[in-house]
Design a protein around this motif. Structure first.
Motif, PDB file in Angstrom:
ATOM      1  N   LEU A 345       0.716  -1.156   0.126  1.00 31.36           N
ATOM      2  CA  LEU A 345       0.024  -0.036  -0.082  1.00 31.36           C
ATOM      3  C   LEU A 345       0.723   1.133   0.042  1.00 31.36           C
ATOM      4  O   LEU A 345       2.030   1.183   0.290  1.00 31.36           O
ATOM      5  N   PRO A 346       0.280   2.524  -0.372  1.00 33.49           N
ATOM      6  CA  PRO A 346       0.996   3.444  -0.189  1.00 33.49           C
ATOM      7  C   PRO A 346       1.855   3.743   1.127  1.00 33.49           C
ATOM      8  O   PRO A 346       1.427   3.555   2.087  1.00 33.49           O
ATOM      9  N   ASP A 474       1.596  10.445  -9.473  1.00 31.85           N
ATOM     10  CA  ASP A 474       2.805  11.188  -9.125  1.00 31.85           C
ATOM     11  C   ASP A 474       3.890  10.377  -8.682  1.00 31.85           C
ATOM     12  O   ASP A 474       4.158   9.809  -7.643  1.00 31.85           O
ATOM     13  N   ALA A 475       4.642  10.297  -9.576  1.00 29.85           N
ATOM     14  CA  ALA A 475       5.771   9.198  -9.599  1.00 29.85           C
ATOM     15  C   ALA A 475       6.753   9.485  -8.432  1.00 29.85           C
ATOM     16  O   ALA A 475       7.207   8.468  -7.639  1.00 29.85           O
ATOM     17  N   ALA A 497      -0.147  -3.070 -10.828  1.00 31.91           N
ATOM     18  CA  ALA A 497      -0.317  -2.012 -10.131  1.00 31.91           C
ATOM     19  C   ALA A 497      -1.943  -1.887 -10.016  1.00 31.91           C
ATOM     20  O   ALA A 497      -2.761  -2.133 -10.957  1.00 31.91           O
ATOM     21  N   VAL A 498      -2.476  -1.135  -9.217  1.00 32.24           N
ATOM     22  CA  VAL A 498      -3.803  -0.813  -8.683  1.00 32.24           C
ATOM     23  C   VAL A 498      -4.033   0.736  -8.607  1.00 32.24           C
ATOM     24  O   VAL A 498      -3.139   1.188  -7.744  1.00 32.24           O
ATOM     25  N   GLY A 499      -4.539   1.445  -9.428  1.00 36.26           N
ATOM     26  CA  GLY A 499      -5.024   2.922  -9.291  1.00 36.26           C
ATOM     27  C   GLY A 499      -6.472   3.208  -9.162  1.00 36.26           C
ATOM     28  O   GLY A 499      -7.585   2.438  -9.483  1.00 36.26           O
ATOM     29  N   GLY A 500      -6.752   4.236  -8.750  1.00 43.60           N
ATOM     30  CA  GLY A 500      -8.145   4.714  -8.710  1.00 43.60           C
ATOM     31  C   GLY A 500      -8.310   6.044  -8.086  1.00 43.60           C
ATOM     32  O   GLY A 500      -7.402   6.905  -7.861  1.00 43.60           O
ATOM     33  N   GLU A 516      -4.828   8.221  -8.252  1.00 46.79           N
ATOM     34  CA  GLU A 516      -3.839   7.896  -7.043  1.00 46.79           C
ATOM     35  C   GLU A 516      -3.461   6.453  -7.371  1.00 46.79           C
ATOM     36  O   GLU A 516      -4.327   5.617  -7.881  1.00 46.79           O
ATOM     37  N   LEU A 517      -2.215   6.023  -6.882  1.00 45.38           N
ATOM     38  CA  LEU A 517      -1.668   4.590  -6.892  1.00 45.38           C
ATOM     39  C   LEU A 517      -2.150   4.091  -5.620  1.00 45.38           C
ATOM     40  O   LEU A 517      -1.874   4.640  -4.493  1.00 45.38           O
TER      41      LEU A 517
END
Length: 890
Positions: A345-346, A474-475, A497-500, A516-517
Motif C-alpha cells: 500500500l502507499p 505522481d511518480a 499496479a492498482v489505481g483509482g 492515485e496509486l
C-alpha cells in the motif's frame, strides 16, 4: 516450407508465400495442397498386440537358461522336471503380461491433441471443417476456449492470449499480436505472432493463416524426434541383465566341470546327463522370475496408494535407484494457479497473503501481525474494492467447493476479496458501472468507470502493468513503492499496479486520467506446501534435484530458492546460454551442467540433451514432465515420470504417472522403490544361497563318491514349491525407514555386492554342509536305504529353507529384532511350505512323483533342531559385520 521463419515475415508476404489470401483457399487449391502436404495428422501410436506382450515376457537370459533346462529334461524323458519348468515360465508370462496389458489399455493416440472442428475460410465463405482437413494457406478464425489446430501466423487479433505450457512450460498465458518480429532465432515462447498446434486460446479472438500442418508443426517435430531417441533402461533391467548373464555362465560352468569330473570318475553317460540336469536345476533360481514379478507388482500396488501409478513394472524399482531428478516446475513444484503473495500500500506498507490456488482460503496479514479486512483501513479497503470492481473473472463457493472462470489473474484477485472478509457480490451491489475498458495487451491495463449507489461522483478503478500506470500518477510521491515493485519483479513475481479515485469524465479508450496509486500486488504461481520437504528428503537420500523449465529465469530461480533446489544466480542457466556453450567439448560441457541446478527457457531439444548428457555421465536419471515439450526428455531418461493432469503424449512416453501431480509423491516413490529393491535382494539372497547350498551338497557327494542326494524332480520341488512360497512372501516385507537416509546405489553397483557375496557363501556353506553331513551319516554310519536317506535329507533341506527365509528378512538386522507382525504373509508362507511338504509325504501320488516316504515325528523334531542352526549361524555373521563395521550401505 517447414524451415521458413514465419514469425519474421510480414503478413502480406506470408500470404503470398502460401499462395493464399484473406478470403481463403478455393476447393481446387485445397485439393492440390492435400496431395502435396497430406492430412493434418500426427502419427498414432501403434499399440502392442497381446501376442507381442506375452512374447516379451520370454526375452530374458534367465528364461533362456530355464528353457534350455526344460529341453534337456524332455530329451531325457524326465517329463515331470520339464513340466515343472514350463509351469514356471507360463505363470511368469501370465503375471507379467497381465500387468503390461493393463498399462497398454491406458495408452492414448497422439493425434487427439489436434483432431477437432475448426472455423475456416473456403471459397470466400466461412465453413466449419475437421482440423485434419486443414492445409497450409487456410485462413482460420479462433476465439477463447478453442484448441489451436495447426501452426498459424496471426493476421489480426483482439485481446488474444494463448496458454502454451504443453510446448514451452510457461505457466502464464502468452499475449499474442500480429506484428512481425525481427529475432530469427526466437524460442517458441517468444514468437508472439504465432499460434501453435495443441495449445489453447485463453482470451480474445484472432484470425490467422495456417503455415504448418501435421509433422511440420512444432508438436509434429517433437513426435518425429521421439522415434529417433533411445529409451534409457531401467536400473533393475540393467542389473538383472548382468545378474542373469553371470548365472548363465555359472550354470554352464558348473555343468561342464561336474559333468567332466563325473565322466572321469566312471559314471555312465546317461547318469551324467541326469546329473547335469540336477546341477542345472540346483543352480537356476527357477522361482526368481515369478518372485520378481510379484515383488514388483506389490511395489506397484503400494506406490499406487501413494499416488504413483506404474505403467512398466521394471520402473517400480527405478525411482529408488535414481541419482538425479530433473523436475518440471509448473504444476509439479508449484500449484499451477496464480496467487497473490504480497500487497503493498502507499508508504510501501507490505501485507502478506497466505493460501494457495483459486479459493478464498487463507489470510491477509498486516505488518503488525493482525489479520486485515476490508474495514481495517481506508487504503486497504480501497485497493480490495478496486480489484473487485475492475474484474471480469468469477469465483464462488457452493456445496461442491470453489468454482471459478475467467482470466487467471482476475480470479486470483477475487481470492483477495474473500480473504479480506468480503465477497464480490457484496462489493459490486454497492456500485453502478458506467463504462468498462477490458484488458488488451497493447493497452496493458483494464479500467472501470463507476459510481457508488446514491452518489453522483464518477470514479475509476484501474489495474495493469506498473509501467503503464506510473505514467498517470505522481511518480515522485510514490518513488519508494515503485522501487519496491522493481525488486519484487526481479525476484520472479508478477506485479500488478492498482489505481483509482474520483474523475471528471469517461476518457476515450486508450487514455487514462491522473489518479492515485492505490498500491500494487505481487503474484506468483506458489510452491506446493509439501515440495520443500520432499526436495529435502531427496537431498537427504543422496538424490540430486534440478529444475528444467521453459518458464522465465527470475520466476524459476525464485521458486528454486524457495524449494531448496538452488541458492544463487550462478546455479541458473538459460536456454540461450546453453546454446552458447553447446559447442564446447563433452567434458567441459558436462562440467558446466553439473554446476547448474536451474535450467530456464530451455527448448524440448535442450531438455533432452541435458538428460542425455547426465545419463551418459553415469547418472540414473528420472525426469518429470507434463507437456508435449517434455516427451523427448521423458523418453531419454532412465525413468520417465508424467504428471496425471498432463498431456497424453507425456503419459504415453513415461513409465510412471504421478496422479496428484505432486513432487512429494516422487519422493514417496523413491522410498517405495528402495523398499522394493531391498525386497528383491532378499528374494535373490534366499534363492541363490539355497541353490548354491544344493550345489555344494551335490558336489560333496560327488567328491566322496556317494550317490546324488537329490533327484532332479526333488530339486524342482524344493525350488518351486517350498522356496517358491517363501520367496514370494518376502516381497511383502515392510520397508525400513533408514533407506531414505542413505545414498543411492552406485550406477555401476551389481546386485551381488560384497555383502551379498559374503552372506550367500556363508549361508550356502552352512546349509550345504548340514545337508551333506546328514546324507553321509545316514548312508555310511546308519546304512539307511538310499531312497529313505534321500527322503530325510530332502526334509532337512525344506526345514533349512524355512529357517533361512527368516534370515533373509534383513541383511544386517537380527531376525529377533524384527517383529513377526511386520510380515505375517512370510510367517504363513513358511508354515504353508512346511505343511505342503508334510502332506506330500502322505499322499500316494506325490510319493510316486517325488519318491517320498512318511517321516516319524521324532525324526522330524531332530531335523527341525538341526535346521535351526542356520538361524544362529547367520546371527553370528550379522554380529560380526556390526562389530567390524563392514556394512557399507544396505
Amino acid at each position: 516450407m517447414s524451415a521458413t521463419l514465419w514469425h519474421t515475415i510480414e503478413t502480406e508476404e506470408t500470404l503470398q508465400k502460401l499462395d493464399s489470401s484473406t478470403s481463403g483457399l478455393s476447393s481446387a487449391e485445397v485439393e492440390e495442397k492435400v496431395s502435396r502436404h497430406g492430412k493434418n495428422l500426427l502419427p498414432s501410436r501403434k499399440r502392442l498386440t497381446l501376442f507381442r506382450i506375452i512374447l516379451d515376457q520370454f526375452m530374458s537370459s534367465l528364461i533362456y537358461v530355464l528353457l534350455a533346462a526344460a529341453i534337456v529334461a524332455l530329451i531325457l524323458e524326465e517329463y515331470s522336471d520339464a513340466g515343472f519348468i514350463f509351469l514356471v515360465l507360463i505363470i511368469n508370462a501370465v503375471i507379467g503380461a497381465f500387468q503390461e496389458w493393463k498399462a497398454e489399455e491406458k495408452a492414448s493416440a497422439l493425434e487427439n491433441l489436434i483432431k477437432l472442428k475448426v472455423k475456416t475460410m473456403r471459397d470466400g465463405k466461412v465453413r466449419v471443417i475437421d482440423s485434419e482437413d486443414l492445409v497450409p494457406g487456410d485462413i482460420v478464425m479462433l476465439e477463447s476456449g478453442n484448441k489451436v489446430p495447426a501452426d498459424i501466423r496471426i493476421l489480426r487479433e483482439n485481446n488474444l492470449t494463448a496458454e502454451e505450457a504443453i510446448l514451452t512450460g510457461e505457466s502464464m498465458a502468452i499475449d499474442k499480436q500480429s506484428e512481425t518480429l525481427e529475432k530469427e532465432k526466437a524460442a517458441v515462447s517468444e514468437r508472439s505472432n504465432m499460434l501453435f498446434a495443441g495449445t489453447t486460446i485463453t482470451t480474445g479472438r484472432g484470425t490467422g493463416v495456417v503455415v504448418s500442418t501435421g509433422l511440420d508443426t512444432e508438436i509434429g517435430k517433437i513426435a518425429s524426434s521421439l522415434t529417433e531417441l533411445s529409451t534409457g533402461k531401467a536400473p533393475l533391467v540393467k542389473r538383472m541383465e548382468i545378474f542373469t548373464r553371470k548365472i548363465s555362465f555359472i550354470v554352464l560352468g558348473a555343468c561342464l566341470v561336474l559333468g567332466v569330473t563325473g565322466y572321469y570318475s566312471g559314471i555312465p553317460i546317461k547318469e551324467i546327463f541326469f546329473f547335469v540336469v540336477a546341477v542345472a536345476v540346483s543352480a537356476i533360481p527357477e522361482g526368481l522370475p515369478i518372485a520378481m514379478t510379484v515383488a514388483l507388482s506389490i511395489g506397484a500396488s503400494r506406490m499406487a496408494k501413494r499416488n504413483v501409478i506404474i505403467r512398466k513394472l521394471t520402473a517400480v524399482e527405478g525411482l529408488g535407484s535414481c541419482t538425479f531428478i530433473a523436475t518440471d516446475k509448473t504444476g509439479t513444484l508449484t500449484v499451477d494457479q496464480q496467487t497473490a503473495r504480497v500487497i503493498v500500500l502507499p508508504g510501501a506498507i507490505p501485507f502478506k497473503v497466505s493460501g494457495e490456488g483459486y479459493n478464498g482460503k487463507g489470510d491477509i496479514t498486516a505488518p503488525d501481525g493482525e489479520k486485515a479486512f476490508v474495514k481495517t483501513s481506508p487504503e486497504f479497503g480501497d485497493l480490495i474494492r478496486a480489484v473487485t470492481i475492475c474484474n471480469e473473472g468469477d469465483l464462488s463457493q457452493d456445496d461442491g467447493g470453489w468454482s471459478y472462470a475467467g482470466d487467471p489473474i482476475d480470479v486470483a484477485l477475487l481470492c483477495l476479496t474473500y480473504k479480506a472478509g468480503s465477497t464480490p457480490m457484496k462489493i459490486l451491489e454497492q456500485v453502478e458501472k458506467v463504462s468498462e475498458v477490458p484488458f488488451e495487451s497493447e493497452r496493458q491495463y483494464a479500467a472501470v468507470y463507476y459510481k457508488e449507489k446514491g452518489k453522483e461522483q464518477l470514479q475509476i478503478s484501474v489495474k495493469g502493468a506498473i509501467e503503464k500506470i506510473r505514467e498517470r500518477i505522481d511518480a515522485e510521491k510514490n518513488s519508494e513503492m515503485l522501487e519496491k515493485a522493481v525488486k519484487y519483479a526481479a525476484d520472479g513475481y508478477r506485479i500488478l499496479a492498482v489505481g483509482g479515485g474520483p474523475v471528471e469524465e469517461v476518457m476515450p479508450v486508450g487514455e487514462l486520467p491522473f489518479m492515485e496509486l492505490l498500491g500494487f500486488i505481487a503474484l506468483i504461481d506458489p510452491l506446493r506446501p509439501e515440495a520443500a520437504a520432499a526436495v529435502e528428503a531427496c537431498h537427504r537420500a543422496g538424490v540430486q534435484v534440478a529444475m528444467v523449465t521453459g518458464d522465465h529465469p527470475a520466476t524459476s530461480l525464485a521458486i528454486a530458492r524457495e524449494v531448496g533446489i538452488a541458492k544463487t544466480r550462478e546455479e541458473l542457466i538459460t536456454g540461450d546460454e546453453l546454446s552458447a556453450i553447446s559447442s564446447k567439448a563433452g567434458t567441459e560441457f558436462l562440467d558446466i551442467l553439473k554446476s547448474k541446478r536451474v535450467f530456464s527457457r530451455v527448448s524440448p531439444q535442450q531438455k533432452q540433451v541435458i538428460v542425455e548428457s547426465l545419463r551418459e555421465a553415469g547418472h540414473f536419471i528420472a525426469v518429470t514432465g507434463d507437456g508435449v515439450n517434455d516427451a523427448p526428455a521423458l523418453k531419454t531418461a532412465n525413468i520417465g515420470v508424467a504428471m496425471g493432469y498432463g498431456t497424453d503424449v507425456a503419459k504415453d512416453t513415461s513409465s510412471i504417472i504421478i496422479s496428484d501431480n505432486n513432487f512429494a509423491s516422487i519422493a514417496a516413490g523413491i522410498e517405495e522403490g528402495r523398499f522394493t529393491y531391498s525386497n528383491l535382494r532378499k528374494i535373490i539372497y534366499l534363492l541363490i544361497s539355497t541353490g548354491a547350498a544344493e550345489l555344494i551338497t551335490i558336489g560333496l557327494a560327488l567328491a566322496f563318491m556317494l550317490p546324488l542326494p537329490f533327484l532332479p524332480v526333488q530339486l524342482l520341488w524344493l525350488n518351486l514349491v517350498t522356496n517358491g512360497i517363501q520367496d514370494v512372501a518376502l516381497a511383502f516385507e515392510a520397508g525400513e525407514k533408514k533407506v531414505m537416509r542413505q545414498a543411492p546405489r552406485r550406477p555401476d553397483e551389481a546386485i551381488f555386492d560384497p555383502l551379498m557375496i559374503r552372506q550367500t557363501l556363508i549361508s550356502a556353506a552352512v546349509i550345504g554342509l548340514l545337508a551333506f553331513g546328514l546324507w553321509y551319516h545316514l548312508l555310511n554310519h546308519l546304512h539307511w536305504e538310499e531312497s529313505i536317506a534321500r527322503n530325510a535329507v530332502l526334509m532337512l533341506m525344506v526345514l533349512l529353507q524355512n529357517f533361512h527365509a527368516l534370515n533373509c528378512r534383513s541383511e544386517t538386522r537380527s531376525v529377533f529384532r524384527i517383529p513377526l507382525k511386520k510380515n505375517l504373509v512370510l510367517i504363513f508362507g513358511i508354515l504353508a511350505a512346511q505343511s505342503i511338504h508334510v502332506v506330500a509325504l502322505q499322499l500316494p501320488i506325490m510319493q510316486t512323483i517325488l519318491s517320498l516316504y512318511p517321516i516319524a515325528w521324532q525324526h522330524w523334531l531332530y531335523l527341525f533342531l538341526t535346521a535351526s542352526s542356520i538361524l544362529f549361524a547367520m546371527e553370528i555373521f550379522k554380529l560380526y559385520l556390526k562389530k567390524k563395521n563392514l556394512v557399507i550401505r544396505k
